[in-house]
Design a protein around this motif. Structure first.
Motif, PDB file in Angstrom:
ATOM      1  N   LEU A  71      31.871  55.793 -60.825  1.00  0.00           N
ATOM      2  CA  LEU A  71      31.909  54.738 -62.053  1.00  0.00           C
ATOM      3  C   LEU A  71      30.432  54.091 -61.121  1.00  0.00           C
ATOM      4  CD1 LEU A  71      35.928  53.774 -61.905  1.00  0.00           C
ATOM      5  CD2 LEU A  71      34.157  54.644 -63.617  1.00  0.00           C
ATOM      6  N   GLU A  72      29.873  53.177 -62.377  1.00  0.00           N
ATOM      7  CA  GLU A  72      28.704  51.539 -61.527  1.00  0.00           C
ATOM      8  C   GLU A  72      29.630  50.775 -62.026  1.00  0.00           C
ATOM      9  OE1 GLU A  72      24.882  53.213 -62.108  1.00  0.00           O
ATOM     10  OE2 GLU A  72      25.030  53.263 -64.240  1.00  0.00           O
ATOM     11  N   GLN A  73      29.907  49.603 -61.356  1.00  0.00           N
ATOM     12  CA  GLN A  73      30.364  49.056 -61.593  1.00  0.00           C
ATOM     13  C   GLN A  73      29.087  48.056 -63.055  1.00  0.00           C
ATOM     14  OE1 GLN A  73      32.458  45.352 -59.503  1.00  0.00           O
ATOM     15  NE2 GLN A  73      32.545  44.753 -61.184  1.00  0.00           N
ATOM     16  N   LEU A  74      29.162  47.245 -63.780  1.00  0.00           N
ATOM     17  CA  LEU A  74      28.632  46.531 -64.928  1.00  0.00           C
ATOM     18  C   LEU A  74      27.872  45.643 -64.597  1.00  0.00           C
ATOM     19  CD1 LEU A  74      28.803  48.623 -68.474  1.00  0.00           C
ATOM     20  CD2 LEU A  74      27.184  49.002 -66.469  1.00  0.00           C
ATOM     21  N   THR A  75      26.457  44.450 -64.315  1.00  0.00           N
ATOM     22  CA  THR A  75      26.549  43.153 -64.125  1.00  0.00           C
ATOM     23  C   THR A  75      27.095  42.122 -65.663  1.00  0.00           C
ATOM     24  OG1 THR A  75      24.489  43.166 -65.006  1.00  0.00           O
ATOM     25  CG2 THR A  75      25.094  43.342 -62.580  1.00  0.00           C
ATOM     26  N   ALA A  76      27.065  40.732 -65.721  1.00  0.00           N
ATOM     27  CA  ALA A  76      27.006  40.448 -66.648  1.00  0.00           C
ATOM     28  C   ALA A  76      26.203  40.177 -67.715  1.00  0.00           C
ATOM     29  CB  ALA A  76      27.687  38.601 -66.718  1.00  0.00           C
ATOM     30  N   ALA A  77      24.960  40.527 -67.076  1.00  0.00           N
ATOM     31  CA  ALA A  77      23.578  40.720 -68.060  1.00  0.00           C
ATOM     32  C   ALA A  77      23.629  41.687 -68.590  1.00  0.00           C
ATOM     33  CB  ALA A  77      22.002  40.449 -67.110  1.00  0.00           C
ATOM     34  N   GLU A  78      24.075  42.853 -68.115  1.00  0.00           N
ATOM     35  CA  GLU A  78      23.958  44.418 -68.474  1.00  0.00           C
ATOM     36  C   GLU A  78      24.890  44.156 -69.499  1.00  0.00           C
ATOM     37  OE1 GLU A  78      23.204  47.275 -65.048  1.00  0.00           O
ATOM     38  OE2 GLU A  78      23.924  46.362 -64.654  1.00  0.00           O
ATOM     39  N   LEU A  79      26.607  43.790 -69.532  1.00  0.00           N
ATOM     40  CA  LEU A  79      27.542  43.210 -70.235  1.00  0.00           C
ATOM     41  C   LEU A  79      27.412  42.371 -71.821  1.00  0.00           C
ATOM     42  CD1 LEU A  79      30.933  43.420 -68.477  1.00  0.00           C
ATOM     43  CD2 LEU A  79      30.033  45.246 -69.104  1.00  0.00           C
ATOM     44  N   SER A  80      26.307  41.828 -71.042  1.00  0.00           N
ATOM     45  CA  SER A  80      25.908  41.032 -72.535  1.00  0.00           C
ATOM     46  C   SER A  80      25.012  41.911 -74.331  1.00  0.00           C
ATOM     47  CB  SER A  80      24.597  40.127 -72.084  1.00  0.00           C
ATOM     48  OG  SER A  80      23.439  40.576 -71.908  1.00  0.00           O
ATOM     49  N   LYS A  81      24.576  42.779 -73.623  1.00  0.00           N
ATOM     50  CA  LYS A  81      24.111  43.452 -75.130  1.00  0.00           C
ATOM     51  C   LYS A  81      24.984  44.486 -75.973  1.00  0.00           C
ATOM     52  CE  LYS A  81      22.401  47.268 -71.916  1.00  0.00           C
ATOM     53  NZ  LYS A  81      21.481  47.799 -71.861  1.00  0.00           N
ATOM     54  N   TYR A  82      26.369  44.210 -75.105  1.00  0.00           N
ATOM     55  CA  TYR A  82      27.813  44.546 -76.020  1.00  0.00           C
ATOM     56  C   TYR A  82      28.519  43.774 -76.608  1.00  0.00           C
ATOM     57  CZ  TYR A  82      26.182  48.970 -73.648  1.00  0.00           C
ATOM     58  OH  TYR A  82      25.389  49.786 -72.869  1.00  0.00           O
ATOM     59  N   VAL A  83      27.920  42.463 -76.323  1.00  0.00           N
ATOM     60  CA  VAL A  83      29.470  41.102 -76.534  1.00  0.00           C
ATOM     61  C   VAL A  83      28.446  40.990 -78.221  1.00  0.00           C
ATOM     62  CG1 VAL A  83      29.609  39.182 -75.832  1.00  0.00           C
ATOM     63  CG2 VAL A  83      28.706  40.134 -74.242  1.00  0.00           C
ATOM     64  N   ARG A  84      30.082  40.360 -79.266  1.00  0.00           N
ATOM     65  CA  ARG A  84      29.194  40.326 -80.222  1.00  0.00           C
ATOM     66  C   ARG A  84      28.993  38.988 -80.543  1.00  0.00           C
ATOM     67  NH1 ARG A  84      35.656  40.309 -83.470  1.00  0.00           N
ATOM     68  NH2 ARG A  84      35.626  39.521 -80.948  1.00  0.00           N
ATOM     69  N   ILE A  85      28.098  38.364 -81.379  1.00  0.00           N
ATOM     70  CA  ILE A  85      27.861  37.253 -81.233  1.00  0.00           C
ATOM     71  C   ILE A  85      28.506  36.164 -81.697  1.00  0.00           C
ATOM     72  CG2 ILE A  85      25.670  35.806 -81.514  1.00  0.00           C
ATOM     73  CD1 ILE A  85      23.944  38.373 -80.850  1.00  0.00           C
TER      74      ILE A  85
END
Length: 98
Positions: free
Chosen positions: A84-98
């Protein structure tokens, strides 16, 4: 760890060892945890190795990506390690519902 199941073949007169497959996730710190199912590369998972439902509600969640998979075969089965590699908040932003 699972112990491989065995069966006895009466006609042939010998033991048959069943093949067992064990799956693990390996955290970036090196800790290892057994999981129930096999995962695939680039899959997003939670801390227990379960797939994360998308889209995410927030970037304030702990999400890992499967970066590497290795297989160690031994007599009677194999162990599959999902790194596993942990994702940062910046990397997660593209998976967030707007």
């Amino acid at each position: 760890m699972q112990i491989p199941a065995v069966a006895f073949d009466i006609k042939a007169g010998y033991l048959l060892t069943m093949y067992s497959e064990e799956n693990f996730i390996v955290f970036p710190e090196g800790d290892v945890q057994e999981i129930p199912a096999r995962l695939s590369i680039n899959m997003l998972v939670d801390i227990n190795g379960n797939p994360v439902p998308l889209p995410l509600k927030t970037t304030k969640t702990l999400v890992y990506r499967i970066s590497q998979i290795s297989k160690k075969e031994h007599r009677g089965g194999c162990e599959i390690y999902h790194y596993l590699e942990q994702l940062t908040a910046a990397e997660l932003s593209k998976y967030v519902r707007i």
